[in-house]
Design a protein around this motif. Structure first.
Motif, short mmCIF file in Angstrom:
data_model
loop_
_atom_site.label_atom_id
_atom_site.label_comp_id
_atom_site.label_asym_id
_atom_site.label_seq_id
_atom_site.Cartn_x
_atom_site.Cartn_y
_atom_site.Cartn_z
N UNK A 59 -15.06 -102.71 -64.14
CA UNK A 59 -14.13 -103.80 -64.45
C UNK A 59 -14.65 -104.62 -65.62
N UNK A 60 -15.94 -104.96 -65.59
CA UNK A 60 -16.51 -105.75 -66.68
C UNK A 60 -16.46 -104.97 -67.99
N UNK A 65 -13.76 -104.52 -73.34
CA UNK A 65 -13.09 -103.77 -74.40
C UNK A 65 -11.96 -104.56 -75.04
N UNK A 66 -11.45 -105.59 -74.37
CA UNK A 66 -10.38 -106.43 -74.92
C UNK A 66 -10.91 -107.47 -75.90
N UNK A 67 -12.21 -107.70 -75.90
CA UNK A 67 -12.81 -108.73 -76.74
C UNK A 67 -13.25 -108.15 -78.08
N UNK A 68 -13.47 -109.02 -79.07
CA UNK A 68 -13.96 -108.52 -80.36
C UNK A 68 -15.33 -107.87 -80.22
N UNK A 148 -6.69 -99.49 -68.85
CA UNK A 148 -8.07 -99.30 -68.39
C UNK A 148 -8.50 -100.43 -67.46
N UNK A 149 -8.10 -101.65 -67.78
CA UNK A 149 -8.50 -102.80 -66.97
C UNK A 149 -7.82 -102.72 -65.60
N UNK A 150 -6.53 -102.41 -65.57
CA UNK A 150 -5.83 -102.27 -64.28
C UNK A 150 -6.45 -101.14 -63.46
N UNK A 151 -6.79 -100.06 -64.13
CA UNK A 151 -7.39 -98.93 -63.44
C UNK A 151 -8.75 -99.32 -62.84
N UNK A 152 -9.54 -100.06 -63.61
CA UNK A 152 -10.85 -100.48 -63.11
C UNK A 152 -10.72 -101.43 -61.93
N UNK A 153 -9.76 -102.36 -62.00
CA UNK A 153 -9.54 -103.28 -60.87
C UNK A 153 -9.12 -102.51 -59.62
N UNK A 154 -8.24 -101.52 -59.80
CA UNK A 154 -7.79 -100.74 -58.66
C UNK A 154 -8.95 -99.94 -58.05
N UNK A 290 -7.73 -98.14 -49.29
CA UNK A 290 -8.49 -97.49 -50.36
C UNK A 290 -7.64 -96.42 -51.03
N UNK A 291 -6.92 -95.65 -50.24
CA UNK A 291 -6.05 -94.61 -50.80
C UNK A 291 -4.91 -95.23 -51.62
N UNK A 292 -4.37 -96.36 -51.13
CA UNK A 292 -3.33 -97.05 -51.89
C UNK A 292 -3.83 -97.54 -53.24
N UNK A 293 -5.06 -98.03 -53.29
CA UNK A 293 -5.64 -98.47 -54.55
C UNK A 293 -5.91 -97.28 -55.48
N UNK A 294 -6.23 -96.14 -54.91
CA UNK A 294 -6.39 -94.94 -55.73
C UNK A 294 -5.07 -94.55 -56.38
N UNK A 295 -3.97 -94.73 -55.65
CA UNK A 295 -2.65 -94.48 -56.22
C UNK A 295 -2.39 -95.45 -57.38
N UNK A 296 -2.74 -96.72 -57.18
CA UNK A 296 -2.57 -97.71 -58.25
C UNK A 296 -3.41 -97.35 -59.47
N UNK A 297 -4.63 -96.89 -59.24
CA UNK A 297 -5.49 -96.48 -60.35
C UNK A 297 -4.89 -95.29 -61.09
N UNK A 298 -4.31 -94.36 -60.34
CA UNK A 298 -3.67 -93.20 -60.98
C UNK A 298 -2.46 -93.64 -61.79
N UNK A 299 -1.73 -94.65 -61.30
CA UNK A 299 -0.61 -95.18 -62.07
C UNK A 299 -1.06 -95.80 -63.38
N UNK A 300 -2.18 -96.52 -63.34
CA UNK A 300 -2.74 -97.08 -64.57
C UNK A 300 -3.20 -95.96 -65.49
N UNK A 301 -3.68 -94.85 -64.92
CA UNK A 301 -4.09 -93.71 -65.74
C UNK A 301 -2.92 -93.11 -66.50
N UNK A 302 -1.74 -93.15 -65.91
CA UNK A 302 -0.54 -92.69 -66.63
C UNK A 302 -0.28 -93.58 -67.84
N UNK A 303 -0.40 -94.89 -67.67
CA UNK A 303 -0.20 -95.81 -68.79
C UNK A 303 -1.24 -95.58 -69.89
N UNK A 304 -2.48 -95.29 -69.48
CA UNK A 304 -3.53 -95.02 -70.47
C UNK A 304 -3.19 -93.79 -71.27
#
Length: 466
Positions: A59-60, A65-68, A148-154, A290-304
């Motif tokens: 997550x960190x 990666x969003x910062x300069x 990437x940030x949403x994926x890391x949080x998930x 935990x499995x639900x958060x893995x689904x959320x991470x996979x959704x963020x992976x689609x956006x990436x």
């Protein structure tokens, strides 16, 4: 029949001890302390906590990666390469006309434009001491960095839910081991009562034999029965020791560490209906979360993956110094914005998006299946817990009736009306009734714990001491 009844006690105790671990005597520990000890020493839990730390670092990293990006560098160079030497002199603000070979240029000479200037083509070595400070900032990435940030949080949430699930699983193991010792001790008490009854029967038969009321065969049978009961009692004691060894293993303690257990554990039946329990489990069960958060991470992976279909825009600012000697004499700066867009890559990006979407769909189906299986698990545990609870009252009644039946048959035998076979049969029924009661109480504890585990509510605070 009496021997078979005691054997039933021993076999039931063996089955229970095999189904759960346990512990022993000297260092006083209650259930809460046992759980705390297991949680601190379990290596599997340490591995899960390492995954949580890894996800938190992710997550960190995604947030950073969003910062300069700011970088600096120092360098020293010496070269006589024609292009680099001239470029370094320009960077040092030290280039002269003579560096172009101006001293060799004579307009009066024919073909002067064809003369190769020596100073330009074969320069003397140039020293350069440089420093650079550069900042880069992503302005638009098509949503990649945010993905990437949403994926890391998930993934962090999934790891934390996995940690909760692992902790509750360990608590369940400790509960089974802890209760396994008390159950084995309850069977040992059943065997002790059987021994007392066998000894009492032998005294009675011996007295009747001396009076000439019964045959010597009854006396021999009573002696054989007593020896068999003593063997069964030793087996029950061995089962209690095995259960204690199992508890040592669960707690991560040496087998020779003496332990003294505090009070037994009582697992309460949660309030509510089966429908409400299923809803609660689907909302609170950490493995499902935990499995639900893995689904959320996979959704963020689609956006990436989809972000590569869009342009990428970034800004840059750079400050440099160049000096022929150690120093910072010549300064320069550069600022700029750059846009890049992958217009055609042979469908690679599109396929990456489709691949990520398929992975998300697979996890969604897995989550759906897990939700349905969890509902079945809750219903099964609830039915078995309810059955065990209803069996306890029935088993208690059976014990009282078997005790009365055994008393009547013993009185009949003492009066010369009944037979020793009838007496031993009645005692065997009493032993079985007592063993069934112990088993029902143990099953009630096991199934209630299974229900709490499915609900995601298995913690020491929900397990009062009885």
């Amino acid at each position: 029949m009496r021997v078979r009844g005691v054997a039933y006690v021993a076999l039931a105790a063996l089955a229970l001890a095999g189904a759960r671990p346990a512990w022993s005597q000297a260092r006083a520990l209650d259930f809460g302390q046992a759980v705390e000890l297991a949680l601190h020493q379990n290596p599997d839990l340490g591995a899960v906590q390492a995954q949580v730390a890894q996800a938190r670092a992710g997550v960190e990293q995604a947030r950073g990666a969003l910062l300069p990006r700011l970088s600096s560098s120092l360098g020293a160079t010496r070269t006589d390469d024609a292009l680099n030497a001239f470029g370094l002199k320009l960077a040092q603000r030290g280039a002269t006309f003579n560096d172009f070979g101006a001293g060799q240029f004579n307009p009066a000479l024919p073909g002067v434009l064809g003369v190769a200037p020596t100073n330009l083509n074969y320069p003397a070595p140039v020293n350069d001491f440089s420093s650079r400070l550069e900042a880069q900032l992503p302005l638009y990435t098509g949503g990649k960095l945010q993905g990437y940030l949403r994926q890391a949080h998930a993934m962090l949430s999934a790891a934390q839910a996995g940690d909760r699930a692992a902790r509750q699983q360990i608590i369940d193991q400790v509960l089974q081991a802890y209760d396994g010792v008390w159950t084995a001790r309850a069977y040992e008490q059943v065997a002790a009562k059987a021994l007392q009854a066998a000894q009492s029967q032998l005294r009675m038969v011996d007295n009747l034999y001396r009076q000439g009321v019964v045959l010597k065969s009854d006396l021999l049978a009573a002696r054989v029965n007593l020896e068999n009961v003593r063997i069964q009692q030793q087996q029950a004691a061995d089962l209690e020791a095995q259960a204690m060894d199992g508890l040592h293993v669960v707690l991560g303690l040496p087998l020779d560490q003496p332990i003294e257990l505090a009070a037994p554990v009582r697992v309460p039946m949660p309030e509510g209906s089966t429908a409400s329990w299923i809803a609660t489990a689907q909302a609170d069960n950490p493995r499902l979360a935990a499995l639900g958060q893995q689904v959320a991470a996979a959704g963020a992976g689609v956006d990436v993956a989809r972000a590569d279909l869009y342009p990428q825009v970034g800004a840059m600012a750079r400050f440099e110094t160049h000096d022929p000697n150690p120093g910072f004499s010549a300064h320069s700066y550069t600022v700029g914005v750059q846009l890049s867009w992958n217009l055609f890559d042979g469908g690679v990006t599109r396929q990456a998006v489709d691949q990520a979407a398929a992975a998300r769909e697979a996890l969604q189906l897995k989550l759906r299946s897990a939700r349905e299986q969890l509902g079945m698990q809750v219903q099964d545990a609830a039915r078995k817990a309810s059955l065990a609870s209803s069996q306890i009252s029935g088993r208690e009644l059976a014990v009282s009736q078997a005790e009365e039946a055994e008393r009547i048959v013993e009185q009949r035998y003492a009066n010369g009306v009944g037979t020793l076979l009838e007496l031993q049969g009645a005692q065997a029924m009493l032993d079985k009734a007592r063993a069934d009661l112990v088993l029902a109480r143990s099953q009630e504890t096991t199934q209630r714990a299974a229900l709490l585990l499915a609900l995601g509510r298995l913690d020491p605070g929900s397990l009062p001491i009885r």
